[in-house]
Design an enzyme around this catalytic site. Sequence first.
Site, mmCIF file in Angstrom:
data_model
loop_
_atom_site.group_PDB
_atom_site.id
_atom_site.type_symbol
_atom_site.label_atom_id
_atom_site.label_comp_id
_atom_site.label_asym_id
_atom_site.label_seq_id
_atom_site.Cartn_x
_atom_site.Cartn_y
_atom_site.Cartn_z
ATOM 1 N N LYS A 245 19.455 -1.309 -19.047
ATOM 2 C CA LYS A 245 18.594 -0.717 -18.013
ATOM 3 C C LYS A 245 17.495 0.105 -18.680
ATOM 4 C CE LYS A 245 18.629 2.769 -14.268
ATOM 5 N NZ LYS A 245 19.444 3.630 -13.392
ATOM 6 N N ASP A 250 13.233 8.070 -13.891
ATOM 7 C CA ASP A 250 13.742 7.836 -12.539
ATOM 8 C C ASP A 250 13.543 9.079 -11.667
ATOM 9 O OD1 ASP A 250 15.009 6.970 -10.279
ATOM 10 O OD2 ASP A 250 17.037 6.962 -11.127
ATOM 11 N N LYS A 257 14.508 12.240 -5.868
ATOM 12 C CA LYS A 257 15.626 13.089 -6.304
ATOM 13 C C LYS A 257 15.250 14.550 -6.081
ATOM 14 C CE LYS A 257 17.414 10.174 -10.047
ATOM 15 N NZ LYS A 257 18.747 9.922 -9.500
ATOM 16 N N ASP A 269 16.924 7.661 -18.470
ATOM 17 C CA ASP A 269 17.427 6.557 -17.646
ATOM 18 C C ASP A 269 17.173 5.192 -18.284
ATOM 19 O OD1 ASP A 269 18.961 5.988 -15.433
ATOM 20 O OD2 ASP A 269 17.263 5.771 -14.068
ATOM 21 N N ASP A 328 16.430 5.074 -4.829
ATOM 22 C CA ASP A 328 17.007 5.685 -6.027
ATOM 23 C C ASP A 328 18.114 4.817 -6.633
ATOM 24 O OD1 ASP A 328 17.326 7.522 -8.013
ATOM 25 O OD2 ASP A 328 18.427 8.989 -6.795
ATOM 26 N N GLU A 330 17.807 2.045 -8.019
ATOM 27 C CA GLU A 330 16.842 1.093 -8.568
ATOM 28 C C GLU A 330 17.388 0.324 -9.764
ATOM 29 O OE1 GLU A 330 17.116 4.113 -9.507
ATOM 30 O OE2 GLU A 330 16.947 3.938 -11.676
ATOM 31 N N ARG A 332 20.227 -1.139 -10.384
ATOM 32 C CA ARG A 332 20.877 -2.413 -10.071
ATOM 33 C C ARG A 332 19.849 -3.490 -9.716
ATOM 34 N NH1 ARG A 332 24.347 0.382 -5.447
ATOM 35 N NH2 ARG A 332 24.158 2.034 -7.001
#
Length: 478
Positions: A245, A250, A257, A269, A328, A330, A332
């Site tokens: 990833k 993020d 967030k 992230d 959020d 994101e 996946r």
Amino acid sequence: MLTAIRLLDSPKNLLSTTGVVFISHEDEIQNFPLGDDKKIFIKQELFENKKRELLFADDKCKLLFIRPKRHEEGAYKLELARKSGAKGWAFLKDIGQTNLYYFGKSEKLFLAFVEGLVLASYQFDKYKSDKKKSNNTLGIHSPISEDCNLEELLHLTIATFEARNLVNEPVIYLNALKLGEEIKRLGEKYGFETEVLDRSQINSLKMAGLMAVNAGSEIPPTFSILHYKPKTGRKFKKPIVLVGKGVVYDTGGLSLKPTPNAMDFMKADMAGAAAVIGAICAVAQLKLPMEVIGLIPATDNRPGFNAVTPGDIITFANGKTVEILNTDAEGRLILADALIYAQKYDPKLVIDLATLTGSAAGALGKEGAVMMGKAYDEEKSFLKIASQEVFERLVEFPLWEEYGKQLKSSVADITNLGGPTAGAITAGKFLEHFIDYNWVHIDIAGPAFIKSGEDYRTTGGTGFGVRLITQFLKNISN
Ligand code: BES
Ligand code: ZN
Ligand code: ZN
């Protein structure tokens, strides 16, 4: 920061030296180049009075004797030696020296001590105006050093440093384009092929997740392919594919967030990407006899005028439609694109690494990563064994069918959001919709990044996953 090792002669007299002496067993003390009175004293202090460290200091000599805490269990024994190594580094750094002495016979414990010491020496000072210069070569004075595989150890620690560097870089420098450039640079440096797909190629490949997550960003996404091919002795017909990833930042997107706490460290992230990149650097240096491919979907995730919205429905290249209920979730979405892409390699096994859920971090904290997947039991047990060996521990979570129900959508095939419980697992269930091969998912949200360093895991990116994956690949190649 230590990036090299030099083998040196054992000293004639320890009392005219400086550095660290590692002790793995009481019996070694008789081999010390010291007078009997000193040997008896050391033995008393360390083994009768049970001290774990002993300092000799005068105008000619500054020596710290260290012995690790004892433990019954093999994995902990090595880990405690690594932790002692970190103490050794703290002392060396303090006195501005880089000498290490060892007079024992335990190759494994000695290597673990050196590993901990070298890993602890990492520092990220690129943005400090006051950079402390230090000798980057560890001098090892030990009869055992010739037999030990110190070169391999260095490859692994340096690859871990590369991963830590990538994680520690803020997004103002390391955006998705720059990550692609860094991958190219590392490919040339360590010996693997690279290809970085741009926005229009990503679009043509119908990578709907990456396009959607990137929609609010000023900077285009990248999809990087790292390809290591062994020159000789290929062990398996099919390649191993690693997916990481690469969310370079993020914010949560429109499902923003909360700040400060949840967003502060979201430059990390892309730690899954960093782990994959680091592992391939190590694999290439170790010249492992197998084909390994790395896939890195990369973008930042932020609100923007065209950002993807909760309620949007996207269609993936395999035909699956996904209702995005929370922007959020994101990770996946971009992993799904990469998992679909991985099919074209007809892989033997695909492993993805991702800082995917707060739920995984909540379950295990920084002490381990959550793994799950549909692979042979043998493959999973090899992973667990490697994870104990390098002490990047894994706990397997189930992918029971029932959890899949949490992803039901009234308008699309699935949503990207699970219910209030078992969040790490529902993320895994989501990914399962995009695989048709043996696959393991590793959620490293807990251990990938630590706010304050501990032992040999330095503050910031830990490089978690590099040693784990490399050790696993090494083990299955034997
Ligand atoms: N990058 C985060 C997960 C994360 C959290 C990593 C804490 C490291 C530390 C991920 O993209 C995320 O936001 N996940 C959400 C998913 C949820 C909205 C279904 C989460 O875990 O809260
Ligand atoms: Zn997120
Ligand atoms: Zn994320």
